[in-house]
Design a protein around this motif. Structure first.
Motif, PDB file in Angstrom:
ATOM      1  N   ILE A 106       7.132   3.895   2.118  1.00  0.00           N
ATOM      2  CA  ILE A 106       5.705   3.626   2.335  1.00  0.00           C
ATOM      3  C   ILE A 106       4.937   4.939   2.471  1.00  0.00           C
ATOM      4  O   ILE A 106       3.869   5.122   1.883  1.00  0.00           O
ATOM      5  N   ALA A 107       5.509   5.880   3.224  1.00  0.00           N
ATOM      6  CA  ALA A 107       4.839   7.171   3.413  1.00  0.00           C
ATOM      7  C   ALA A 107       4.735   7.923   2.085  1.00  0.00           C
ATOM      8  O   ALA A 107       3.701   8.540   1.783  1.00  0.00           O
ATOM      9  N   LEU A 108       5.788   7.845   1.266  1.00  0.00           N
ATOM     10  CA  LEU A 108       5.746   8.532  -0.035  1.00  0.00           C
ATOM     11  C   LEU A 108       4.665   7.924  -0.922  1.00  0.00           C
ATOM     12  O   LEU A 108       3.924   8.642  -1.604  1.00  0.00           O
ATOM     13  N   MET A 109       4.568   6.591  -0.900  1.00  0.00           N
ATOM     14  CA  MET A 109       3.549   5.928  -1.714  1.00  0.00           C
ATOM     15  C   MET A 109       2.144   6.314  -1.253  1.00  0.00           C
ATOM     16  O   MET A 109       1.249   6.556  -2.069  1.00  0.00           O
ATOM     17  N   MET A 110       1.970   6.381   0.073  1.00  0.00           N
ATOM     18  CA  MET A 110       0.668   6.778   0.619  1.00  0.00           C
ATOM     19  C   MET A 110       0.312   8.194   0.156  1.00  0.00           C
ATOM     20  O   MET A 110      -0.828   8.468  -0.236  1.00  0.00           O
ATOM     21  N   GLU A 142       1.352   9.830  -2.472  1.00  0.00           N
ATOM     22  CA  GLU A 142       1.060   9.874  -3.903  1.00  0.00           C
ATOM     23  C   GLU A 142      -0.296   9.239  -4.200  1.00  0.00           C
ATOM     24  O   GLU A 142      -1.058   9.721  -5.035  1.00  0.00           O
ATOM     25  N   ALA A 143      -0.607   8.154  -3.484  1.00  0.00           N
ATOM     26  CA  ALA A 143      -1.905   7.511  -3.679  1.00  0.00           C
ATOM     27  C   ALA A 143      -3.035   8.469  -3.322  1.00  0.00           C
ATOM     28  O   ALA A 143      -4.025   8.593  -4.059  1.00  0.00           O
ATOM     29  N   ALA A 144      -2.883   9.179  -2.200  1.00  0.00           N
ATOM     30  CA  ALA A 144      -3.916  10.132  -1.783  1.00  0.00           C
ATOM     31  C   ALA A 144      -4.071  11.233  -2.825  1.00  0.00           C
ATOM     32  O   ALA A 144      -5.177  11.681  -3.133  1.00  0.00           O
ATOM     33  N   ASN A 145      -2.956  11.633  -3.406  1.00  0.00           N
ATOM     34  CA  ASN A 145      -2.962  12.677  -4.415  1.00  0.00           C
ATOM     35  C   ASN A 145      -3.665  12.207  -5.689  1.00  0.00           C
ATOM     36  O   ASN A 145      -4.448  12.933  -6.295  1.00  0.00           O
ATOM     37  N   GLN A 146      -3.410  10.967  -6.091  1.00  0.00           N
ATOM     38  CA  GLN A 146      -3.971  10.424  -7.329  1.00  0.00           C
ATOM     39  C   GLN A 146      -5.451  10.082  -7.211  1.00  0.00           C
ATOM     40  O   GLN A 146      -6.194  10.171  -8.176  1.00  0.00           O
ATOM     41  N   MET A 147      -5.864   9.639  -6.013  1.00  0.00           N
ATOM     42  CA  MET A 147      -7.252   9.207  -5.852  1.00  0.00           C
ATOM     43  C   MET A 147      -8.153  10.400  -5.562  1.00  0.00           C
ATOM     44  O   MET A 147      -8.902  10.418  -4.573  1.00  0.00           O
ATOM     45  N   ALA A 186       2.600   8.215   7.529  1.00  0.00           N
ATOM     46  CA  ALA A 186       1.701   7.339   6.771  1.00  0.00           C
ATOM     47  C   ALA A 186       0.478   6.993   7.611  1.00  0.00           C
ATOM     48  O   ALA A 186      -0.658   6.998   7.113  1.00  0.00           O
ATOM     49  N   PHE A 187       0.699   6.714   8.897  1.00  0.00           N
ATOM     50  CA  PHE A 187      -0.402   6.313   9.776  1.00  0.00           C
ATOM     51  C   PHE A 187      -1.215   7.526  10.212  1.00  0.00           C
ATOM     52  O   PHE A 187      -2.438   7.474  10.303  1.00  0.00           O
ATOM     53  N   PHE A 188      -0.505   8.625  10.460  1.00  0.00           N
ATOM     54  CA  PHE A 188      -1.162   9.880  10.810  1.00  0.00           C
ATOM     55  C   PHE A 188      -2.090  10.299   9.668  1.00  0.00           C
ATOM     56  O   PHE A 188      -3.270  10.598   9.878  1.00  0.00           O
ATOM     57  N   GLY A 189      -1.557  10.269   8.460  1.00  0.00           N
ATOM     58  CA  GLY A 189      -2.313  10.698   7.293  1.00  0.00           C
ATOM     59  C   GLY A 189      -3.494   9.790   7.005  1.00  0.00           C
ATOM     60  O   GLY A 189      -4.597  10.263   6.710  1.00  0.00           O
ATOM     61  N   LEU A 190      -3.262   8.484   7.103  1.00  0.00           N
ATOM     62  CA  LEU A 190      -4.376   7.557   6.859  1.00  0.00           C
ATOM     63  C   LEU A 190      -5.478   7.787   7.886  1.00  0.00           C
ATOM     64  O   LEU A 190      -6.661   7.791   7.545  1.00  0.00           O
ATOM     65  N   GLY A 191      -5.088   8.015   9.141  1.00  0.00           N
ATOM     66  CA  GLY A 191      -6.065   8.306  10.184  1.00  0.00           C
ATOM     67  C   GLY A 191      -6.844   9.573   9.855  1.00  0.00           C
ATOM     68  O   GLY A 191      -8.071   9.621   9.998  1.00  0.00           O
ATOM     69  N   ALA A 192      -6.137  10.595   9.387  1.00  0.00           N
ATOM     70  CA  ALA A 192      -6.779  11.868   9.066  1.00  0.00           C
ATOM     71  C   ALA A 192      -7.774  11.695   7.926  1.00  0.00           C
ATOM     72  O   ALA A 192      -8.922  12.157   8.003  1.00  0.00           O
ATOM     73  N   TYR A 193      -7.352  11.008   6.855  1.00  0.00           N
ATOM     74  CA  TYR A 193      -8.253  10.794   5.713  1.00  0.00           C
ATOM     75  C   TYR A 193      -9.440   9.913   6.095  1.00  0.00           C
ATOM     76  O   TYR A 193     -10.573  10.171   5.699  1.00  0.00           O
ATOM     77  N   VAL A 212      -1.226  16.154   5.305  1.00  0.00           N
ATOM     78  CA  VAL A 212      -1.178  15.229   6.451  1.00  0.00           C
ATOM     79  C   VAL A 212      -0.232  14.055   6.185  1.00  0.00           C
ATOM     80  O   VAL A 212       0.213  13.392   7.114  1.00  0.00           O
ATOM     81  N   LEU A 213       0.043  13.796   4.897  1.00  0.00           N
ATOM     82  CA  LEU A 213       0.935  12.685   4.570  1.00  0.00           C
ATOM     83  C   LEU A 213       2.325  13.180   4.158  1.00  0.00           C
ATOM     84  O   LEU A 213       3.170  12.403   3.746  1.00  0.00           O
TER      85      LEU A 213
END
Lengths: 248, 347
Positions: free
Chosen positions: B144-148, B150-155, B87-94, B263-264
């Motif tokens: 939390i990571a799954l939600m992140m 899915e959120a990245a996918n939807q947005m 979740a943190f790795f992916g948020l950092g990447a995005y 990344v997520l």
């Protein structure tokens, strides 16, 4: 009479079972107060409530007149109330030196320092060494805790609690399980605790209780059954009947 | 000294002095730089010159290592198991990708912003992992990571959704050092970030704060009863680790100039746990050794059996767990014991 530790109508239920039943207790400053009672009388539950390990169902705990019923354990330690455990609760991988360093650093409010080196607190290291010597642990200060002889682990239990400089120290069966030849060391450490520390001793061993305590509370089925000086308790026929009588 | 002098009189002033100097020596030895630490950083630097054609895989290792060092803080020091560190790795990447696209493509600024964003998420979610058993924590972090993800996918309007985020290229570092085609400058940059992050983690590990962390991991109830504010320490640790994981994610974005929804993905959280299973936890370098082992193994296996390499990784995992993590972390200590004088006290 100045009570340093007081409970008011303390109650704790586990489902339908009442482990602590309306316990109102006053521990005088500087006392050597023993809490005795048969197995399952709720002694350890009471200690757990006093030190914030368990919340009470109802009632109050006061330290020097200040309510601490809902404070977390670490805040109670800061305020001067700490304990040892009947079954060792130590840091298995730590050396006695590291464990005592931790306790002293936390007492001094240095535990949140992210950027300092532990060894650079020279006064703390000196104090830790002196404390370990005092509790007969100097020779094993560099050994891993879980490799120490059981008696030494019991001493570390007390040393760790003592490192916090408590005003009130709760000792939960300090000599429990200690082999006979190491027992003397533990008992002499307990009786040599400084007079300004109030000590509450939870104990099964009647010899230890009567040699140590000047006041005794008897807990039966979660409630205070009797309370008095050591001589009064020893002379009480009621106490003999429910408790001492069993072993006599 | 503030202790009432009772027993120490019996032992004598001289003995007391002996105890104290021994205690000072032992405390000093905890922080001594061990020989393998010097070797690993010299080795890493040497690869820049010795293996110029391997920069891409070395970059992959450096990023994974940083990610794993971050998880080690959480798992190996604070004792919090996580299946959602991605979740943190992916948020950092995005964050790094978006920052490069919309603000500035200077990578160090992007790195810091990505770390800050991941740190905020770490702080916010740390309150969810304070209580509960290992299983609760595994599920919470996974959730939390799954939600992140899915959120990245939807947005998709922001993140590009399943297509990923592209349309940016990374400027030279500080506007001076460009990323070259062979990945050499990039690798040096990643190595510097990994080195500095590991130094910070090492500093934390040997601080009073770090001393309290492993005590919490070992026995949270007793830690509280020597005065450790357990919750506050866990929140801080989780936040710092999240920042480092965010850095790792940003580095990946800077390498590829692209952010894939991958990344997520769950496998990233699982891979990084596997890295620590290989390298061992709680001595900081497990993440680095593990990342080297994992990446080289994956690389070698995917050459030998392109379709079945996961089988061998799985087999290795089972063996590692059965042999026991303790034995794995001990080998560094044992190495030290065989070379007297180099040994740091317990791990």
């Amino acid at each position: 009479m100045t009570a340093v530790l007081e409970t008011r109508d303390l109650k704790r239920r586990f489902g339908a079972f009442v482990a602590t039943n309306d316990v109102s207790l006053k521990i005088e400053r500087g006392a050597r107060h023993a809490l005795i009672g048969p197995n399952g009388a709720g002694k350890t539950t009471l200690v757990n409530i006093l030190t914030g390990v368990l919340p009470p169902t109802s009632g109050q705990v006061l330290l020097d007149g200040e309510e601490i019923t809902n404070l977390p354990s670490h805040t109670r330690v800061k305020k001067g109330l700490t304990r040892t455990f009947q079954i060792n609760q130590l840091f298995a991988d730590y050396t006695p030196l590291e464990a005592v360093m931790l306790a002293i650093l936390e007492r001094e409010g240095l535990g949140s320092r992210l950027w300092a080196v532990v060894g650079s607190y020279r006064k703390t290291v000196d104090e830790a060494a002196a404390l370990l010597a005092r509790f007969g642990l100097a020779s094993v200060m560099a050994d891993r805790t879980n490799r120490l002889p059981y008696g030494k682990q019991r001493l570390l239990e007390i040393a760790l609690a003592f490192a916090s400089k408590p005003r009130v120290l709760l000792l939960d069966e300090p000599a429990a399980g200690v082999p006979e030849d190491e027992r003397h060391e533990v008992l002499s450490i307990v009786s040599d605790l400084p007079a300004d520390v109030t000590v509450v001793l939870i104990e099964h061993d009647m010899d230890l209780v009567f040699s140590f305590a000047n006041r005794i509370s008897v807990l039966v089925a979660g409630a205070i059954f009797a309370e008095g000086t050591a001589a009064e308790i020893a002379a009480s026929p009621d106490v003999k009947a429910v408790y001492l009588g069993e072993s006599a | 000294m503030s202790l009432p002098v009772q027993e120490s009189v019996q032992t004598g002033a001289e003995e007391q002095h002996v105890d104290q100097s021994r205690a000072h020596r032992l405390m000093q030895r905890r922080t001594t730089v061990r020989s393998f630490e010097i070797l690993i950083w010299l080795g890493a630097l040497a690869t820049v010159y010795l293996l110029p054609s391997k920069m891409l895989i070395l970059t992959e290792i450096a990023i994974l290592a940083l990610f794993a060092v971050s998880l080690d803080l959480v798992l190996g020091f604070a004792g919090i198991v996580s299946l959602g560190h991605a979740a943190f790795f992916g948020l950092g990447a995005y964050t790094a990708g978006l920052f490069a696209r919309y603000v500035t493509a200077e990578p160090v600024a992007g790195l810091l912003v990505a770390g800050a964003a991941a740190g905020l998420l770490g702080y916010a979610t740390s309150f969810l992992i304070l209580r509960g058993s290992d299983l609760t924590r595994l599920m919470t972090t996974l959730g939390i990571a799954l939600m992140m993800a899915e959120a990245a996918n939807q947005m998709a309007w922001l993140t590009g959704g399943a297509d990923g985020l592209s349309g940016f290229s990374i400027d030279p570092i500080f506007g001076l050092v460009p990323f070259d085609l062979w990945g050499r400058n990039g690798f040096i940059y990643y190595l510097v970030v990994l080195f500095l992050s590991t130094l910070v983690a090492r500093r934390l590990a040997f601080s009073p704060f770090g001393l309290s962390l492993k005590a919490i991991k070992s026995n949270p109830v007793r830690a509280a009863l020597v005065g450790v504010p357990v919750r506050r320490r866990l929140i801080t640790t989780y936040t710092v680790a999240a920042v480092m994981a965010g850095f790792a994610g940003a580095l990946l974005t800077h390498t590829t100039s692209f952010v894939s929804p991958d990344v997520l993905a769950f496998h990233r959280s699982a891979d990084v746990l596997l890295v620590l299973a290989i390298g061992g936890t709680g001595y900081l370098y497990g993440g680095i050794f593990g990342a080297i082992g994992f990446t080289l193994l994956k690389d070698a296996l995917s050459v030998v059996t392109p379709q079945y390499w996961m089988f061998w990784i799985g087999l290795l995992l089972v063996i590692l767990v059965l042999v026991g993590r303790a034995r794995l972390t001990r080998w560094v200590d044992d190495l030290g014991e065989r070379l007297p004088g180099l040994r740091g006290t317990n791990r």
